[in-house]
Every structure is written in structure tokens, then in C-alpha cells.
Write a protein that holds these residues in place. Structure first.
Motif, PDB file in Angstrom:
ATOM      1  N   TYR A  51      20.822 -82.647  34.569  1.00 16.46           N
ATOM      2  CA  TYR A  51      22.083 -82.917  33.878  1.00 16.46           C
ATOM      3  C   TYR A  51      21.980 -84.171  33.019  1.00 16.46           C
ATOM      4  N   LEU A  52      21.211 -85.169  33.471  1.00 15.42           N
ATOM      5  CA  LEU A  52      20.914 -86.330  32.641  1.00 15.42           C
ATOM      6  C   LEU A  52      20.201 -85.879  31.373  1.00 15.42           C
ATOM      7  N   VAL A  53      19.203 -85.029  31.550  1.00 14.74           N
ATOM      8  CA  VAL A  53      18.417 -84.545  30.418  1.00 14.74           C
ATOM      9  C   VAL A  53      19.293 -83.779  29.436  1.00 14.74           C
ATOM     10  N   ARG A  54      20.177 -82.945  29.936  1.00 14.14           N
ATOM     11  CA  ARG A  54      21.042 -82.169  29.056  1.00 14.14           C
ATOM     12  C   ARG A  54      21.924 -83.076  28.208  1.00 14.14           C
ATOM     13  N   ASP A  55      22.495 -84.096  28.820  1.00 16.16           N
ATOM     14  CA  ASP A  55      23.354 -85.030  28.101  1.00 16.16           C
ATOM     15  C   ASP A  55      22.569 -85.786  27.034  1.00 16.16           C
ATOM     16  N   LEU A  56      21.413 -86.341  27.411  1.00 21.09           N
ATOM     17  CA  LEU A  56      20.684 -87.177  26.469  1.00 21.09           C
ATOM     18  C   LEU A  56      19.921 -86.379  25.418  1.00 21.09           C
ATOM     19  N   ARG A  57      19.574 -85.131  25.702  1.00 19.18           N
ATOM     20  CA  ARG A  57      19.017 -84.276  24.644  1.00 19.18           C
ATOM     21  C   ARG A  57      20.040 -84.125  23.520  1.00 19.18           C
ATOM     22  N   ARG A  58      21.269 -83.843  23.895  1.00 20.07           N
ATOM     23  CA  ARG A  58      22.321 -83.689  22.885  1.00 20.07           C
ATOM     24  C   ARG A  58      22.504 -84.993  22.106  1.00 20.07           C
ATOM     25  N   TYR A  59      22.515 -86.108  22.831  1.00 21.26           N
ATOM     26  CA  TYR A  59      22.679 -87.406  22.172  1.00 21.26           C
ATOM     27  C   TYR A  59      21.551 -87.669  21.180  1.00 21.26           C
ATOM     28  N   LEU A  60      20.322 -87.427  21.609  1.00 17.30           N
ATOM     29  CA  LEU A  60      19.172 -87.770  20.772  1.00 17.30           C
ATOM     30  C   LEU A  60      18.966 -86.778  19.631  1.00 17.30           C
ATOM     31  N   PHE A  61      19.031 -85.485  19.929  1.00 19.69           N
ATOM     32  CA  PHE A  61      18.731 -84.480  18.916  1.00 19.69           C
ATOM     33  C   PHE A  61      19.911 -84.188  17.989  1.00 19.69           C
ATOM     34  N   VAL A  62      21.099 -84.056  18.570  1.00 21.72           N
ATOM     35  CA  VAL A  62      22.270 -83.656  17.782  1.00 21.72           C
ATOM     36  C   VAL A  62      22.970 -84.863  17.175  1.00 21.72           C
ATOM     37  N   GLU A  63      23.243 -85.869  18.004  1.00 21.50           N
ATOM     38  CA  GLU A  63      24.045 -86.994  17.527  1.00 21.50           C
ATOM     39  C   GLU A  63      23.227 -88.040  16.771  1.00 21.50           C
ATOM     40  N   GLN A  64      21.972 -88.239  17.194  1.00 24.91           N
ATOM     41  CA  GLN A  64      21.143 -89.261  16.553  1.00 24.91           C
ATOM     42  C   GLN A  64      20.081 -88.676  15.624  1.00 24.91           C
ATOM     43  N   GLY A  65      19.760 -87.417  15.776  1.00 25.88           N
ATOM     44  CA  GLY A  65      18.815 -86.763  14.882  1.00 25.88           C
ATOM     45  C   GLY A  65      17.402 -87.295  14.937  1.00 25.88           C
ATOM     46  N   ILE A  66      16.926 -87.690  16.117  1.00 28.52           N
ATOM     47  CA  ILE A  66      15.549 -88.189  16.194  1.00 28.52           C
ATOM     48  C   ILE A  66      14.573 -87.027  16.030  1.00 28.52           C
ATOM     49  N   GLU A  67      13.350 -87.348  15.679  1.00 27.64           N
ATOM     50  CA  GLU A  67      12.318 -86.331  15.487  1.00 27.64           C
ATOM     51  C   GLU A  67      11.970 -85.675  16.822  1.00 27.64           C
ATOM     52  N   ARG A  68      12.121 -84.376  16.862  1.00 30.98           N
ATOM     53  CA  ARG A  68      11.822 -83.675  18.114  1.00 30.98           C
ATOM     54  C   ARG A  68      10.355 -83.812  18.506  1.00 30.98           C
ATOM     55  N   SER A  69       9.480 -83.927  17.524  1.00 29.54           N
ATOM     56  CA  SER A  69       8.056 -84.060  17.828  1.00 29.54           C
ATOM     57  C   SER A  69       7.740 -85.382  18.511  1.00 29.54           C
ATOM     58  N   LEU A  70       8.672 -86.335  18.437  1.00 26.12           N
ATOM     59  CA  LEU A  70       8.471 -87.637  19.065  1.00 26.12           C
ATOM     60  C   LEU A  70       9.211 -87.764  20.387  1.00 26.12           C
ATOM     61  N   ALA A  71       9.695 -86.644  20.916  1.00 28.31           N
ATOM     62  CA  ALA A  71      10.484 -86.697  22.149  1.00 28.31           C
ATOM     63  C   ALA A  71       9.829 -85.887  23.259  1.00 28.31           C
ATOM     64  N   SER A  72       9.681 -86.509  24.405  1.00 27.80           N
ATOM     65  CA  SER A  72       9.278 -85.810  25.626  1.00 27.80           C
ATOM     66  C   SER A  72      10.480 -85.847  26.552  1.00 27.80           C
ATOM     67  N   ILE A  73      11.180 -84.713  26.667  1.00 28.92           N
ATOM     68  CA  ILE A  73      12.435 -84.657  27.417  1.00 28.92           C
ATOM     69  C   ILE A  73      12.394 -83.435  28.326  1.00 28.92           C
ATOM     70  N   SER A  74      12.499 -83.660  29.632  1.00 33.86           N
ATOM     71  CA  SER A  74      12.421 -82.537  30.564  1.00 33.86           C
ATOM     72  C   SER A  74      13.080 -82.897  31.885  1.00 33.86           C
ATOM     73  N   GLY A  75      13.681 -81.908  32.509  1.00 33.19           N
ATOM     74  CA  GLY A  75      14.267 -82.100  33.828  1.00 33.19           C
ATOM     75  C   GLY A  75      13.218 -81.965  34.914  1.00 33.19           C
ATOM     76  N   TYR A  76      12.979 -83.037  35.641  1.00 29.82           N
ATOM     77  CA  TYR A  76      12.048 -82.981  36.768  1.00 29.82           C
ATOM     78  C   TYR A  76      12.654 -82.218  37.947  1.00 29.82           C
ATOM     79  N   TRP A  77      13.993 -82.306  38.063  1.00 26.68           N
ATOM     80  CA  TRP A  77      14.643 -81.713  39.227  1.00 26.68           C
ATOM     81  C   TRP A  77      16.109 -81.458  38.880  1.00 26.68           C
ATOM     82  N   ARG A  78      16.795 -80.733  39.761  1.00 28.11           N
ATOM     83  CA  ARG A  78      18.203 -80.422  39.550  1.00 28.11           C
ATOM     84  C   ARG A  78      18.947 -80.585  40.869  1.00 28.11           C
ATOM     85  N   THR A  79      20.099 -81.207  40.811  1.00 27.52           N
ATOM     86  CA  THR A  79      20.882 -81.482  42.012  1.00 27.52           C
ATOM     87  C   THR A  79      21.106 -80.210  42.824  1.00 27.52           C
TER      88      THR A  79
END
Length: 284
Positions: free
Chosen positions: A228-256
Motif C-alpha cells: 500500500y505504501l508502494v501504491r501511494d508513492l508510485r502514483r505520487y512519483l509517476f503521476v504527480e511528479q512525472g519522474i522517469e520510470r526508467s530511473l525508478a525501482s518500486i515494488s511491494g516486498y509484502w502486503r499486510t
């Protein structure tokens, strides 16, 4: 002969416990050794991981065992299970490999094993895998995670150049769980205490990252931990901030409330839903 029969069989190696270290109330480092560790390739990434092999509760076997053979001869509930852990470090000179385990009492499988591990205990493992290392060409680094991501983030910090800029945000239960990490004038580490915030995993951490904003310049991001942390910050980084996806390593290690087996079997669908929501937000 079908594809399954011709697929190359994965080879598991043996790791032998040398000693353990209590890093924090809920973090135990297990130092492994053993001749088969010398077969490890050079670890080029800072998020290298291994899949540790454990007998499930009620099994009457211990390592060494053949996982494929057991899946053919034992009922499903007695099949070996894997748990994925980051390699904190490996020193080829001493042939010592360190893995940090989060321990929550008797909860789970790997944590209690690590808490009780004794010199001479053995585990089998597959790997290593991995894909991320700090890019020396970017202007700054953003490193975010909960307890499960601390080993990879700590390894990344040690890899950074002396003049590198990095903003690090880490969530733990409380101040007693903080660990010493590399900090400089240009590498800042912010700890978020989940208990003080009274929130679920990742909520306060995501809020803190959003409030701080991104470092200036071209940013490489490493964001790992609760799904859920990953889901929130993916949206922040990719949608709201528009960072380069090729420069992002974003993944959920686990789920509650999910075991690793259940999370891995549903992770693909979770990622598809995240990507669809992000795409919808970008075109709206």
C-alpha cells in the motif's frame, strides 16, 4: 518431452549459520558461511536477494532436501516454502554473508527461525536475484522503505559516491528500532515512527515523503516495502511528479495480512490494477 520437463532445474545452495547479531529489538542479523557460498557470482546490485527454503510447520524433514522431490511425494501442506530476503552484505575474503531478519515474536516462519538460529544450523537457498544499484549519473537519490527494505537501502547508501545527494525516509515502529546508517551533509536520513503516528504500515511514511517533496534535479528512486505504501508513492512519483520510470525501482516486498506465498500469487494482479489507475489519472 514437455516444457516443464526440459526446463533447467534450479540448484539450491547450502548456507551455514556462523553467528547472529541483535541489531534492534525486532531485527536480527544472521551471518552465514559455508563452501557453497563461494559459488556466488559477484554482487553487482544493492538489492540482491535470495529465496530461503524452509520446511513448513509439521514437516519431519530438515535441510538438506530436494524441493522438487518433496513436491512429488508429499501433500501440498508439507511442501517446502520459500521466503525472500535481501543480502545485506557478502565478504568473499571471509566468505561471510549477512541477512537481516525482521522478527515479530513467534509470528511467521523465517523470523522465529532467525531468532533461534545457532552456529551450525543450515538453510538451503536459491539465487541471488537483483536489479537495482545507485546510478552515479543522476543528480540525487530518493530511498524509501519500511523495515523490510532497510537492508537494501543500507547497502545502497554504502555504494554512493562521497559527494552523492540522497534523501532517505525509513519507517519503523519506534525509536528503539532505528539502525545506524551512513549519513553525510548531503545524505539525510529521516525516521518515521509508526507507533507514534498510530497508523498502518506505510501511511505515515508516504505522507512524510509527499510533504518533503523530491530532491532537486534528476532523481533516481528506490521505493520498496508494504504494497500500500508502494501504491501511494508510485502514483505520487509517476503521476504527480512525472519522474522517469526508467530511473525508478518500486515494488511491494509484502502486503499486510498476506503470507509471502499468497502475496506472490496475487502481486501481478495488484500491479496491473495500480498501472491501470495511474494511466487513468494521466489521461483524465
Amino acid at each position: 518431452m514437455n516444457q516443464q520437463q526440459t526446463r533447467r532445474k534450479r540448484v539450491a545452495r547450502t548456507a551455514v549459520v556462523s553467528r547472529t547479531e541483535q541489531l534492534a529489538p525486532s531485527m536480527v542479523r544472521v551471518i552465514f558461511t559455508g563452501e557453497e557460498l563461494r559459488q556466488l557470482p559477484e554482487l553487482e546490485f544493492t538489492d540482491h536477494y535470495v529465496k530461503l527454503l524452509f520446511p513448513p510447520a509439521g514437516a519431519d524433514y530438515r535441510w538438506p532436501f530436494d524441493p522438487d522431490e518433496l513436491r512429488e511425494t508429499e501433500p501440498a501442506e508439507l511442501w517446502p516454502v520459500t521466503r525472500t530476503y535481501t543480502i545485506r552484505s557478502y565478504d568473499p575474503d571471509s566468505n561471510e554473508l549477512a541477512i537481516d531478519f525482521v522478527v515479530h515474536g513467534d509470528e511467521g516462519l523465517a523470523g522465529p527461525w532467525a531468532a533461534a538460529a545457532q552456529p551450525g544450523d543450515q538453510l538451503g537457498f536459491y539465487g541471488p536475484g537483483g536489479a537495482y544499484a545507485p546510478d552515479p549519473e543522476v543528480d540525487a537519490h530518493l530511498l524509501v522503505g519500511d523495515e523490510a527494505a532497510i537492508p537494501a537501502i543500507a547497502a545502497a547508501l554504502e555504494r554512493l559516491a562521497p559527494d552523492a545527494r540522497a534523501a532517505v525516509y525509513l519507517e519503523v515502529a519506534n525509536a528503539t528500532e532505528e539502525l545506524p546508517l551512513r549519513e553525510t551533509e548531503q545524505i539525510t536520513v529521516t525516521w518515521v515512527h509508526r507507533d507514534a503516528e498510530g497508523s498502518d504500515y506505510g501511511v505515515a511514511l508516504a505522507r512524510t515523503v509527499r510533504a518533503a517533496g523530491l530532491p532537486a534535479g534528476r532523481v533516481q528512486a528506490f521505493v520498496h516495502g508494504n504494497a500500500y505504501l508502494v501504491r501511494d508513492l508510485r502514483r505520487y512519483l509517476f503521476v504527480e511528479q512525472g519522474i522517469e520510470r526508467s530511473l525508478a525501482s518500486i515494488s511491494g516486498y509484502w502486503r499486510t495480512e498476506y503470507t509471502e506465498d499468497r502475496w506472490q500469487s496475487t502481486k501481478g494482479q495488484f500491479v496491473q490494477e495500480m498501472e491501470a489507475a495511474e494511466q487513468a489519472a494521466l489521461v483524465s
